[in-house]
Design an enzyme around this catalytic site. Sequence first.
Site, mmCIF file in Angstrom:
data_model
loop_
_atom_site.group_PDB
_atom_site.id
_atom_site.type_symbol
_atom_site.label_atom_id
_atom_site.label_comp_id
_atom_site.label_asym_id
_atom_site.label_seq_id
_atom_site.Cartn_x
_atom_site.Cartn_y
_atom_site.Cartn_z
ATOM 1 N N PHE A 159 61.782 39.102 58.763
ATOM 2 C CA PHE A 159 60.336 38.649 58.505
ATOM 3 C C PHE A 159 58.618 40.010 58.791
ATOM 4 C CE2 PHE A 159 57.141 35.828 60.984
ATOM 5 C CZ PHE A 159 55.913 35.593 59.873
ATOM 6 N N ASP A 188 72.750 49.901 62.057
ATOM 7 C CA ASP A 188 72.378 49.790 63.720
ATOM 8 C C ASP A 188 71.819 50.516 64.352
ATOM 9 O OD1 ASP A 188 72.352 48.473 65.895
ATOM 10 O OD2 ASP A 188 74.211 46.894 65.750
ATOM 11 N N ILE A 189 71.005 50.354 64.727
ATOM 12 C CA ILE A 189 70.005 50.417 65.712
ATOM 13 C C ILE A 189 70.466 51.573 66.815
ATOM 14 C CG2 ILE A 189 67.272 50.160 64.933
ATOM 15 C CD1 ILE A 189 67.568 48.445 67.203
ATOM 16 N N TYR A 213 64.200 38.035 77.289
ATOM 17 C CA TYR A 213 63.691 39.149 75.958
ATOM 18 C C TYR A 213 62.157 39.568 76.502
ATOM 19 C CZ TYR A 213 60.725 39.337 71.552
ATOM 20 O OH TYR A 213 60.129 39.364 70.900
ATOM 21 N N VAL A 271 57.887 28.128 65.360
ATOM 22 C CA VAL A 271 57.391 26.319 64.458
ATOM 23 C C VAL A 271 56.493 26.299 63.283
ATOM 24 C CG1 VAL A 271 55.350 26.558 65.892
ATOM 25 C CG2 VAL A 271 56.526 24.195 66.238
ATOM 26 N N ILE A 315 58.854 16.645 68.075
ATOM 27 C CA ILE A 315 57.427 17.506 69.242
ATOM 28 C C ILE A 315 58.331 17.019 70.807
ATOM 29 C CG2 ILE A 315 54.943 17.878 69.881
ATOM 30 C CD1 ILE A 315 55.227 15.945 67.279
HETATM 31 N N1 LIG Z 1 57.943 36.308 64.882
HETATM 32 C C1 LIG Z 1 57.253 36.537 65.912
HETATM 33 O O1 LIG Z 1 56.280 35.678 66.046
HETATM 34 C C2 LIG Z 1 56.813 37.439 67.222
HETATM 35 C C3 LIG Z 1 55.924 37.470 67.901
HETATM 36 C C4 LIG Z 1 56.057 38.873 68.982
HETATM 37 C C5 LIG Z 1 56.984 40.083 68.823
HETATM 38 N N2 LIG Z 1 58.301 39.909 67.718
HETATM 39 C C6 LIG Z 1 58.816 41.077 67.554
HETATM 40 O O2 LIG Z 1 58.361 41.440 66.071
HETATM 41 C C7 LIG Z 1 59.670 41.854 65.608
HETATM 42 C C8 LIG Z 1 60.155 41.913 63.924
HETATM 43 O O3 LIG Z 1 60.383 40.020 64.494
HETATM 44 P P1 LIG Z 1 60.834 39.029 63.268
HETATM 45 O O4 LIG Z 1 60.078 37.767 63.224
HETATM 46 O O5 LIG Z 1 60.511 39.619 61.720
HETATM 47 O O6 LIG Z 1 62.224 39.461 63.179
HETATM 48 P P2 LIG Z 1 63.155 39.739 62.028
HETATM 49 O O7 LIG Z 1 64.880 38.559 62.800
HETATM 50 O O8 LIG Z 1 63.085 38.351 60.573
HETATM 51 O O9 LIG Z 1 63.446 40.405 61.903
HETATM 52 C C9 LIG Z 1 63.768 41.603 62.886
HETATM 53 C C10 LIG Z 1 64.749 42.697 61.998
HETATM 54 O O10 LIG Z 1 65.597 42.863 62.976
HETATM 55 C C11 LIG Z 1 66.708 43.191 62.699
HETATM 56 N N3 LIG Z 1 67.945 44.091 63.759
HETATM 57 C C12 LIG Z 1 68.207 43.008 64.118
HETATM 58 N N4 LIG Z 1 69.116 43.772 65.263
HETATM 59 C C13 LIG Z 1 69.600 45.069 65.012
HETATM 60 C C14 LIG Z 1 70.213 46.179 64.983
HETATM 61 N N5 LIG Z 1 70.743 46.240 66.049
HETATM 62 N N6 LIG Z 1 69.981 47.030 64.100
HETATM 63 C C15 LIG Z 1 69.098 46.996 62.663
HETATM 64 N N7 LIG Z 1 68.592 46.460 62.461
HETATM 65 C C16 LIG Z 1 68.548 44.790 63.329
HETATM 66 C C17 LIG Z 1 67.146 42.116 61.830
HETATM 67 O O11 LIG Z 1 68.024 41.634 60.368
HETATM 68 C C18 LIG Z 1 65.930 42.009 61.068
HETATM 69 O O12 LIG Z 1 65.971 42.133 59.713
HETATM 70 C C19 LIG Z 1 60.837 42.623 66.713
HETATM 71 O O13 LIG Z 1 60.462 43.473 67.326
HETATM 72 C C20 LIG Z 1 60.203 40.611 67.490
HETATM 73 O O14 LIG Z 1 60.304 41.026 68.937
HETATM 74 C C21 LIG Z 1 57.323 38.712 66.907
#
Ligand SMILES: NC(=O)c1ccc[n+]([C@@H]2O[C@H](COP(=O)([O-])OP(=O)(O)OC[C@H]3O[C@@H](n4cnc5c(N)ncnc54)[C@H](O)[C@@H]3O)[C@@H](O)[C@H]2O)c1
Length: 305
Positions: free
Chosen positions: A11, A51-52, A140, A183, A199
């Site tokens: 995302f 994979d990372i 987390y 949400v 809710i």
């Molecule tokens: N969405 C939010 O509101 C929010 C808030 C705070 C922090 N974050 C952080 O922002 C970042 C992105 O979140 P997002 O909401 O886009 O989530 P998301 O799940 O859409 O994106 C995460 C991406 O990482 C990839 N991924 C997961 N595990 C992996 C692995 N082991 N190796 C390679 N790729 C892997 C997934 O396929 C996905 O494309 C994350 O680090 C998340 O913790 C998000």
Amino acid sequence: MKVLVTGGAGFIGSHVVDKLIQEKYQVVIIDNLSTGLQENINPSATFFQLDIRSEEVLTLFMCEKFDFVIHLAAQTMVHKSLETPSYDCDINVMGTVNILEACRKTGVKRIVFSSTAAVYGNVTTLPVMETNQKAPTSFYGLSKLTCENYLSLYKEVYGLDYMILRYANVYGERQGDGGEGGVISIFTRKISQDQSVLIFGDGSQTRDFIYVGDVANANYQSLLVGSANKICNISTQIETSVNSLIDHIGMISGKMVSRNYNEKREGDIYKSSLSNAIARKDLDWQPHMTLIEGLDKTYHSLSKL
Ligand SMILES: NC(=O)c1ccc[n+]([C@@H]2O[C@H](COP(=O)([O-])OP(=O)(O)OC[C@H]3O[C@@H](n4cnc5c(N)ncnc54)[C@H](O)[C@@H]3O)[C@@H](O)[C@H]2O)c1
């Protein structure tokens, strides 16, 4: 300049990639597509399904010689971290250390790390400042805080520059229902399908909703600013209640929204907003999207799916 974006099929990551491509950077993505989607990948980026945590990460870094790394790939589900802390730790901590090792062995200039408001835990004084006490209530939040500490020690020991961005609740186009802050995507999909929304509590709880395009800009700014090694909240600093959020989406959709109220969930934070003063000053960044405009874009894109 060549930038690696981990999680670039996700995302937020896909919006970061779009921004960098628009700014004429050369972009490489690694993503294992566990929650990310092939269709989110910008065709101008080079994509490796990896994979990372894998050993191939270092080989890729040695071949590609990245200038910058924007590290977003993560396990993002709070409930999953509580059910299986070791899984969360493996991806979020071990995966990040693998990326950090590759950065320092190949001379990456700076790493930008996606952190979260979950590092603060329950706080009583709003808006939350970066210096606030850190007391995560989920694994987390703890794994993200641990990564922040790794970044700081990598700077001290190996001189690797970092920027840490702690996001509030991010929303916008391409958001899935599973991760943090989902949400708005959940309500949007329900309302567009004429289903009732559920809710937890009386709906007076508040959150700080930041549009994904503004988050992408903050990542971009993190590459530009001269002085690194900062921690910045990325937020609007505005509290919005769940009830008024539903009012807004209802108005945008033109539909009557049926609401069901349930017991408040154990452990849910009552009120939340993050100060963005440091990001304004040190990142030269500010949020541009209003909630109404952002919800309008989000509703019209997610309701088509
Ligand atoms: N969405 C939010 O509101 C929010 C808030 C705070 C922090 N974050 C952080 O922002 C970042 C992105 O979140 P997002 O909401 O886009 O989530 P998301 O799940 O859409 O994106 C995460 C991406 O990482 C990839 N991924 C997961 N595990 C992996 C692995 N082991 N190796 C390679 N790729 C892997 C997934 O396929 C996905 O494309 C994350 O680090 C998340 O913790 C998000």
